[in-house]
Design an enzyme around this catalytic site. Structure first.
Site, PDB file in Angstrom:
ATOM      1  N   ASP A  53     -13.485  -0.094 -12.894  1.00  0.00           N
ATOM      2  CA  ASP A  53     -13.559  -1.430 -12.602  1.00  0.00           C
ATOM      3  C   ASP A  53     -12.135  -2.234 -13.223  1.00  0.00           C
ATOM      4  O   ASP A  53     -11.615  -2.073 -14.210  1.00  0.00           O
ATOM      5  CB  ASP A  53     -14.609  -2.334 -13.361  1.00  0.00           C
ATOM      6  CG  ASP A  53     -14.974  -3.537 -12.815  1.00  0.00           C
ATOM      7  OD1 ASP A  53     -15.953  -3.866 -12.358  1.00  0.00           O
ATOM      8  OD2 ASP A  53     -14.189  -4.452 -13.195  1.00  0.00           O
ATOM      9  N   HIS A 110     -22.059  -1.894  -4.567  1.00  0.00           N
ATOM     10  CA  HIS A 110     -21.624  -1.364  -5.828  1.00  0.00           C
ATOM     11  C   HIS A 110     -22.394  -0.870  -6.756  1.00  0.00           C
ATOM     12  O   HIS A 110     -22.908  -1.899  -7.256  1.00  0.00           O
ATOM     13  CB  HIS A 110     -20.262  -1.736  -6.132  1.00  0.00           C
ATOM     14  CG  HIS A 110     -20.197  -3.071  -6.670  1.00  0.00           C
ATOM     15  ND1 HIS A 110     -20.440  -4.057  -5.552  1.00  0.00           N
ATOM     16  CD2 HIS A 110     -20.346  -3.535  -7.732  1.00  0.00           C
ATOM     17  CE1 HIS A 110     -20.388  -5.229  -6.068  1.00  0.00           C
ATOM     18  NE2 HIS A 110     -20.337  -5.119  -7.467  1.00  0.00           N
TER      19      HIS A 110
HETATM   20  P1  AMP Z   1     -20.359  -7.760  -8.990  1.00  0.00           P
HETATM   21  O1  AMP Z   1     -20.302  -8.826  -9.722  1.00  0.00           O
HETATM   22  O2  AMP Z   1     -21.395  -7.017  -9.218  1.00  0.00           O
HETATM   23  O3  AMP Z   1     -20.035  -8.107  -7.511  1.00  0.00           O
HETATM   24  O4  AMP Z   1     -18.918  -7.100  -9.513  1.00  0.00           O
HETATM   25  C1  AMP Z   1     -17.714  -6.769  -8.916  1.00  0.00           C
HETATM   26  C2  AMP Z   1     -16.998  -6.238  -9.718  1.00  0.00           C
HETATM   27  O5  AMP Z   1     -15.813  -5.695  -9.010  1.00  0.00           O
HETATM   28  C3  AMP Z   1     -16.357  -6.812 -11.026  1.00  0.00           C
HETATM   29  O6  AMP Z   1     -16.770  -5.896 -12.151  1.00  0.00           O
HETATM   30  C4  AMP Z   1     -14.744  -7.006 -10.909  1.00  0.00           C
HETATM   31  O7  AMP Z   1     -14.102  -6.730 -12.034  1.00  0.00           O
HETATM   32  C5  AMP Z   1     -14.729  -5.593  -9.705  1.00  0.00           C
HETATM   33  N1  AMP Z   1     -13.283  -5.835  -9.061  1.00  0.00           N
HETATM   34  C6  AMP Z   1     -12.961  -6.849  -8.313  1.00  0.00           C
HETATM   35  N2  AMP Z   1     -11.770  -6.391  -7.428  1.00  0.00           N
HETATM   36  C7  AMP Z   1     -11.579  -5.245  -7.859  1.00  0.00           C
HETATM   37  C8  AMP Z   1     -10.481  -4.277  -7.763  1.00  0.00           C
HETATM   38  N3  AMP Z   1      -9.609  -4.518  -6.952  1.00  0.00           N
HETATM   39  N4  AMP Z   1     -10.393  -3.165  -8.235  1.00  0.00           N
HETATM   40  C9  AMP Z   1     -11.481  -2.864  -9.065  1.00  0.00           C
HETATM   41  N5  AMP Z   1     -12.523  -3.540  -9.420  1.00  0.00           N
HETATM   42  C10 AMP Z   1     -12.668  -4.816  -8.777  1.00  0.00           C
END
Ligand code: AMP
Ligand code: ZN
Length: 116
Positions: free
Chosen positions: A30, A99
């Protein structure tokens, strides 16, 4: 080109710190870790959220879940970890591609995580 960021990560258009990959599944760190170890397990195929899955997706979901302990061990989480799937608006889902979060580290995570 997809406008889904996780589809673009799965397709290699956007870089990620890969933890695991096979034909169907990708796991990567993440970008804003909420614990010492925080990675995401995603299906490569676009599934918007857990609300969209049905019985036909059970094998894929089972494989994603079964990967969590294996990858957690490989990343040093010998003494437990947390799995989390945010779903939809009420669940606080920010990225609309299914995810599974896996979080852990050297100290207990507490009763629940509060996003920083
Ligand atoms: P959610 O709130 O469950 O949709 O979590 C989305 C997650 O994706 C968050 O913890 C973000 O930090 C992570 N995230 C967003 N963009 C990226 C990226 N490019 N690479 C890795 N993690 C990401
Ligand atoms: Zn997607």
């Amino acid at each position: 080109m997809s406008d889904c960021i996780f589809c673009r990560i799965a397709g290699g258009e956007i870089p990620s710190t890969k933890v695991y990959e096979d034909d169907e599944i990708l796991a990567f760190k993440d970008i804003h870790p909420q614990a010492a170890v925080h990675f995401l397990i995603i299906p490569k195929r676009h599934i918007t959220s857990l609300a969209e899955v049905g019985a036909a997706d059970a094998p894929l979901l089972g494989r994603m879940l079964a990967l969590a302990p294996q990858l957690a061990r490989e990343l040093g989480l010998q003494d437990g970890f947390r799995t989390l799937i945010n779903t939809g608006r009420i669940g606080g889902q920010e990225v609309a591609h299914l995810h599974l979060h896996v979080l852990g580290g050297p100290v207990p995570l507490g009763p629940m995580l509060v996003r920083q």
